[in-house]
Structure formats: C-alpha cells, structure tokens
Design an enzyme around this catalytic site. Structure first.
Site, mmCIF file in Angstrom:
data_model
loop_
_atom_site.group_PDB
_atom_site.id
_atom_site.type_symbol
_atom_site.label_atom_id
_atom_site.label_comp_id
_atom_site.label_asym_id
_atom_site.label_seq_id
_atom_site.Cartn_x
_atom_site.Cartn_y
_atom_site.Cartn_z
ATOM 1 N N HIS A 31 0.853 -1.182 0.000
ATOM 2 C CA HIS A 31 0.000 0.000 0.000
ATOM 3 C C HIS A 31 0.890 1.233 0.000
ATOM 4 C CE1 HIS A 31 -4.200 1.297 0.621
ATOM 5 N NE2 HIS A 31 -3.645 2.393 1.094
ATOM 6 N N ASP A 71 -14.034 3.290 7.128
ATOM 7 C CA ASP A 71 -12.978 3.987 6.383
ATOM 8 C C ASP A 71 -13.489 4.427 5.026
ATOM 9 O OD1 ASP A 71 -10.206 4.937 5.993
ATOM 10 O OD2 ASP A 71 -10.272 3.499 4.355
ATOM 11 N N ARG A 87 -12.833 12.897 4.255
ATOM 12 C CA ARG A 87 -11.555 13.595 4.488
ATOM 13 C C ARG A 87 -11.033 14.209 3.204
ATOM 14 N NH1 ARG A 87 -8.123 9.061 5.937
ATOM 15 N NH2 ARG A 87 -6.429 10.533 6.070
ATOM 16 N N SER A 92 -6.421 4.646 8.684
ATOM 17 C CA SER A 92 -7.104 4.342 7.426
ATOM 18 C C SER A 92 -6.394 3.196 6.697
ATOM 19 C CB SER A 92 -7.118 5.606 6.554
ATOM 20 O OG SER A 92 -7.429 5.316 5.222
ATOM 21 N N LYS A 125 -7.584 -1.146 6.736
ATOM 22 C CA LYS A 125 -7.852 -1.886 5.487
ATOM 23 C C LYS A 125 -6.922 -3.084 5.354
ATOM 24 C CE LYS A 125 -7.535 1.728 2.609
ATOM 25 N NZ LYS A 125 -7.857 3.082 3.004
HETATM 26 N N1 URA Z 1 -4.202 6.014 1.778
HETATM 27 C C1 URA Z 1 -5.210 5.520 2.523
HETATM 28 O O1 URA Z 1 -5.667 4.390 2.314
HETATM 29 N N2 URA Z 1 -5.710 6.289 3.503
HETATM 30 C C2 URA Z 1 -5.218 7.514 3.770
HETATM 31 O O2 URA Z 1 -5.706 8.148 4.671
HETATM 32 C C3 URA Z 1 -4.162 8.024 2.986
HETATM 33 C C4 URA Z 1 -3.662 7.249 1.986
#
Ligand code: URA
Length: 433
Positions: free
Chosen positions: A84, A163, A170, A185, A189
């Site tokens: 990620h 989220d 956001r 966040s 995930k």
């Molecule tokens: N990527 C994400 O999944 N969440 C964030 O808050 C910022 C980048």
C-alpha cells in the site's frame, strides 16, 4: 449513548477520548447515525490536536470492527502479501507489483482506495479499464486470489465501511494529512483484508501528505506498531515524492505506463521502485528468499513475460479488457515546451497533481465524476537536459480550453536551471518492524 458534539469539543480543546467513545462515534458514523458534518468537524479537531497512540489504536480497531474481516492466509493455506502507498502523484506501483508477485507464485490480495486530494487512487486508475469491476464480494475476492493469485478490489460494503465513508469525507474537507488518520485508514484496510505481510510505501515530499522525512518516519513507525499489535509483518519504504513517480499522471495514462513497465519498457525510476517493492514482498512471503533473490525473481518475471500474462488474467478475472487499445484516450494532446535550454531542477509533484485534478483526473467534491482519459505525461524529469522549445510534458485534455489552463500550470511546475541539480535517490530509507 455518546453525544458527538461533546466528543468533538473535547478533542478540539486538546483532550483525550476513551477507546469506547471513539468506537461508538466511528461505528455510529459507519451506520449512518452520526452525520457527515459532525464527523468532518471531528476530523478537523484531530487534524489540529492529533491523536495519542492509544487513541490511534482504538480508532483503527473501531474501523476494523465496523465491518467483516478476512483471514486470507487460513483461507488459502498460504502466507499472503499486500502493498500500500500513503498516496502520491503518478503512483501506479501496485498495478505493476501485483502481477509480478503473482507471477512469482505468491498470492497478492489487496484492497485499494480512490483518489485523495491531489493524489490518484488505484481504484480510479483500474476503472479506466473498460469493464473492470472493483466491487467484488468477499467470497469472490478470496476465490480470485486462490485461483488467479491476484485481486485488487475496492472497499466492499463489508470490509471497513467506516474507512470507506471517512476516506471520501476527508478527501473533500482538507483533513487527509494527519498521521493518525492516515495510519488508521491504511492499517484498518490492511488488517481487515487479511494479508500476513505488508510493504508500505510511505511517500515523502511536495506531492505527498508527509512533507518531511521526520513525519514520514513517524507515520512508518505508527503503522508498524499497528501492524505489530495485529500480528502482521510490516516493512516501510520511505520514497521521494518531490516529483511525480514515472512519467504518467492520470488514470488511463497510468495504466498504460504500468503495462509498459510489465513489458520491461517503463520509466527507470518507476521500474526500480516496482522491482524493489516486488522483491521485498517476495522476501516477506513463504518462498524463503531474501530481498536480493526476490528482486532477481521479480526481474525474471518481467523479462520472461509471465508478469504481463498475470496482468492479463487478473484484468480478465475482474471483467476488464486487458488490451491497451481498449483504454480511453483524450481528444486533445498539447505539448508543454521548455522555455529555455538547461536542466530540470524541480518538477513540483503537488502542482502536477493539482493540474491533473483540475483536468478532471481526480475529484473536487465527493461525488464528482472522473475523466479517465485525461492527465499529464512528464516527458522530462529532474536532472534531464532540455532544449528551448522541446516538449517538457504533454497535457491530455477533454478540450482546448482545459488543455490551455493545464499547460500553463504544468509549465509553472517545472524549474529549469543552467546547472544540473544534485541527484536525489528515490528510495530514502527502509524502516523495519
Ligand atoms: N491512503 C489511505 O488508504 N488512507 C489515507 O488516509 C491516505 C492514503
């Protein structure tokens, strides 16, 4: 029964919330009982006051509990890896890394997000592929990782719904760039989607949410700690985001660049990051190889065409057409000429991201549609020698008027100096748990 306004006020005034209070607020928001305006105010209070590490953990935990979780490793009987990014400009890394890792025989199951602020999102990029479905049910997700070795999906209604709502909120309320909100966040995930080992690409610089190496290190440490508490191995790569990654910025343009890279013809900086991240994921997997051997295997998968084949089966499995010709193309392509001879001293990633956003490659409000065809190709990058009048970049636009505005913005993002700038590495630091 909590009163959201009281919790907002306490955070606004610098107080600390109990785990139970945070959980009620977050779970209430996920159910639709707490309205967007209160959650937006709460995020802004967090933006200014921050969260303690106990609060960050409680927030992450509540977000995970807002939906289902998957134990992918047990479902597949294999160690599953994931990657990620904290968000950048031109960051299509996962779209190339996933197929390479899968081609090397390691299951890759990933849940991605949409564009956030001026940064692009993997899901938006994938949706530029005609027919591609990002919404898979949990069973379909697990079955696809088992059968194809690779799935990249959106946050289904089942996984981390808190989220999903918060991320979109956001994005349009200037509350993205807070360490705790980003860490919660991302890690909610990652933990809910069940990967055992995760490589996190923490972007640093002008086009990233973390502007300084110190902030990026703090974010890396926070995410490693959240992973550790959930029993996940996490490695963070701190990488430069002062200029866009690769050349392409914009959804379909980035898919094309990921494809070029899988054919071994990608831009050098992007190719290097893709192979590095893929190699580290292989080293974290159950293959029993180290980083160097992981990288060699990643290079081989590109060279022998198996990574490209893995891309094609993955895209087909999610209903998409893997043919590059099927991708949408913008009707207007306008070159941005160099104003003088010299070297590219700076190429502001933030400015390029905003120019792409204004072309409609991203969203200005939560429900805005995206134009998948538009974007920017930065033909010259930092350190490149340029000649007056030669193209620095190309703007891909829907019409002449937006092309003109974007071309001026792109030109302003470049600084051309007489001297070549000092070389700066893409990979700044690796932080292990
Ligand atoms: N990527 C994400 O999944 N969440 C964030 O808050 C910022 C980048």
């Amino acid at each position: 029964m909590i009163h959201p306004a009281e919790l907002i006020q306490r955070k606004r005034d610098g107080g600390e919330l109990e785990a139970g209070e945070l959980a009620e607020l977050v779970l209430g928001y996920a159910r639709g009982d707490v309205p967007d305006y209160q959650m937006a105010a709460f995020c802004m209070a967090i933006y200014f006051r921050g969260l303690s590490s106990a609060e960050t953990f409680a927030l992450t935990d509540a977000m995970i509990r807002s939906g289902a979780t998957i134990d992918l490793g047990s479902a597949l009987g294999r160690k599953v890896v994931d990657k990620h990014s904290t968000g950048g400009v031109g960051d299509k890394t996962s779209i190339a890394v996933g197929p390479i890792v899968a081609a090397c025989g390691v299951p890759f199951g990933k849940m991605s997000g949409r564009g956030l602020g001026h940064t692009g999102g993997t899901l938006d990029k994938l949706e530029s592929i005609p027919g591609f479905r990002v919404e898979l049910g949990l069973d379909e997700f697990v079955a696809q990782v088992r059968e194809i070795g690779l799935a990249i999906v959106g946050q289904s209604a089942d996984l981390v719904p808190a989220d999903k709502r918060l991320y979109a909120l956001r994005d349009v309320t200037a509350t993205v760039d807070n360490l705790s909100l980003i860490a919660a966040s991302i890690m909610s995930k990652k933990i809910a989607a069940g990967a055992d080992a995760i490589v996190l690409d923490v972007k640093v610089g002008d086009g990233a949410f973390m502007k300084s190496v110190e902030d990026a290190q703090a974010l890396a440490e926070m995410m490693i700690e959240l992973g550790d508490r959930a029993g996940r191995e996490v490695v963070c790569l701190l990488t430069d985001m002062d200029q866009p990654l690769g050349r392409a910025v914009g959804n379909a343009l980035e898919i094309r660049e990921a494809l070029e890279t899988l054919r071994g013809q990608g831009p050098p900086d992007f190719t290097d990051l893709v192979l590095d991240a893929a190699g580290r994921l292989l080293a974290l997997s159950d293959l029993g190889v180290d980083d160097a051997e992981g990288r060699r295997r990643a290079e081989r998968a590109v060279a022998d065409g198996s990574a490209l084949r893995a891309y094609e089966s993955w895209i087909r499995a999610q209903g998409g057409d893997p043919d590059e010709e099927a991708l949408p193309a913008a009707p207007v392509v306008r070159p941005v000429p160099a104003p003088r001879d010299g070297y590219v001293a700076e190429l502001g990633a933030g400015a390029i991201g905003l120019a792409a956003l204004r072309l409609s490659a991203g969203r200005a409000t939560k429900d805005d549609p995206i134009d998948h065809a538009v974007g920017i190709r930065c033909l010259c990058k930092r350190g490149d020698a340029v000649e007056e009048g030669a193209p620095l970049a190309e703007v891909h636009a829907r019409d002449e008027s937006t092309a003109g505005t974007a071309a001026a913005e792109v030109a302003a993002a470049y600084r051309i100096d007489a001297e070549a700038p000092r070389a700066r590495p893409l990979l700044i630091e690796v932080v292990h748990g």
